[in-house]
Design an enzyme around this catalytic site. Sequence first.
Site, short mmCIF file in Angstrom:
data_model
loop_
_atom_site.label_atom_id
_atom_site.label_comp_id
_atom_site.label_asym_id
_atom_site.label_seq_id
_atom_site.Cartn_x
_atom_site.Cartn_y
_atom_site.Cartn_z
N ASP A 216 -1.74 -6.08 4.64
CA ASP A 216 -0.43 -5.65 4.14
C ASP A 216 0.31 -6.87 3.59
O ASP A 216 0.67 -7.77 4.36
CB ASP A 216 0.35 -4.99 5.27
CG ASP A 216 1.64 -4.33 4.80
OD1 ASP A 216 2.18 -4.75 3.76
OD2 ASP A 216 2.12 -3.41 5.49
N HIS A 217 0.55 -6.88 2.27
CA HIS A 217 1.16 -8.06 1.63
C HIS A 217 2.62 -8.26 2.01
O HIS A 217 3.20 -9.31 1.75
CB HIS A 217 1.02 -7.95 0.11
CG HIS A 217 0.87 -9.28 -0.57
ND1 HIS A 217 1.39 -10.45 -0.06
CD2 HIS A 217 0.24 -9.64 -1.73
CE1 HIS A 217 1.11 -11.45 -0.86
NE2 HIS A 217 0.39 -10.98 -1.89
#
Length: 549
Positions: free
Chosen positions: A521-522
Amino acid sequence: MALIQIQVPDIGDFDEVGVIELLVKPGDTVALEQSLITVESDKASMEIPSSHAGVVKALTVKVGDKVKQGSVIVELEAADGGAAAAPAPAAAPTAAAPAPVAAPAAAPVAAAAAGPINVHVPDIGDFKDVAVIELLVQVGDAIKVEQSLFTVESDKASMEIPSPVAGTLKELKIKVGDKVNIGDLVAVIEGAAAGAAPAPASAAPSPAPVAAPASAPAPVAAAATAIAMPAHQPGSPTPGLPHASPSVRKFARELGVPLAELKGTGLKGRITAEDVQAFTRSVMAGAVQTQAQAARAPAGGGSGVGLDLLPWPKVDFAKFGPIERKELSRIKKISGANLLRNAIVIPAVTNHDDADITDLEAFRVSTNKENEKGGVKVTMLAFLIKACVAALKKFPEFNSSLDGDALIYKQYYHIGFAADTPNGLVVPVIKDADKKGVLQISQEMGDLAKKARDGKLGPADMSGATFTISSLGGIGGRYFTPIINAPEVAILGVCRSTMEPVWDGKAFHPRLMLPLSLTWDHRVIDGAAAARFNVYLGQILADFRRVLL
């Protein structure tokens, strides 16, 4: 003061029902007949009342547990020091009023001549003039024994009334909004193998109480018999369950629809199955947002509402050629909605890498040879779980979850692993993997995988994961992009290992290489951290002694 064990009373012909809500907590003072917990079957929801007044000392159940008649749910310090809470087998759940004579139509009947059968309202407890709020069948439908025909609602409970016989529905004597009582004729079913047709006269309630034999089973429809429930006031906030029937709530759970955000169009604002379907279509078309989506949406800039998606295309596939329609399994319906949400909402990035597992595989093979009599077969996935725990400890952001603008760092390591079943993928969870050895993890994985294949996994077996591994090693492939299992922030995909020539600076050597696909998850993790995680994980798999460091 006497310590009393409050037990589940007679709730009808149900083997086990799920606990869906706790209404009290230790230390609470409860009154006689005050509701303690809410349970739900596939036909009714009901609140279980206290048979004594006193102070709650302990709750012996939690949400998700299964209970049945006689199960202890609360330990109560009662002032009256009265009799034990366990009811006699033939006793009603409460002694508020004598039970009316049960309608003969309530109990399923066995063999005799087929023909028209009059279906009457069974004993539904001490209720009068209950409203029909939902019809679940229509004339011409094939009806099974115990299939729900319609839903009724009083000011205390909602319940679904089942058919006592199987056959074809020839006549429906009621409509939505009608008021019914015990013994009322509600339907005519033809073609059922049944006993003597119940006479309306005997189905009518008797003014004098008649005790049922202790061996006679309670009617299945009387799930809420004499169990007090709070009245629902449509239009006002409901602290507990939404204003919807059990079947509609079950349908909404399968689709992942938050009932609290729906406005019902049914009688008295009741949420119907059509309301759930309409809401789902609106969300998919981008016409509305759920509260969870709105909370994640940026404060300003761009339209972005509902992602402005086009409506799903409607195609008549049969005009192009032969087709076969098969309904999705329950697992795929549930997982599909979650996967769609995760794929759209999470800004996911995937790093691909390879790990040299030549020496680890040799160690695994020798371990299994030495442990042949032990019965536990060690898999590469068990080593992967231990390696991932070590990497999660070194890079704790991979073991976290987003909570609004905060990041929750978990101090426990529960590792989920995707298991293939005939009905679809499920994700059992190895709890506290950091405290278990490879042999113990292998044993637990085998047990959980068997439960998954047999369809016996419970909610506790599939909850609490902090990181997930999706392995296709037994099937094949090279790399893939696994979807993150929210609220986790990363997932590791693994494919089949292959022997490859690897250059060591002087010569090529055959090495067993394992493909790794790390999706992250950026919003929480950046590219540099992800690369370091993959490199460190590869180093551990290449030399498993690093786990000890």
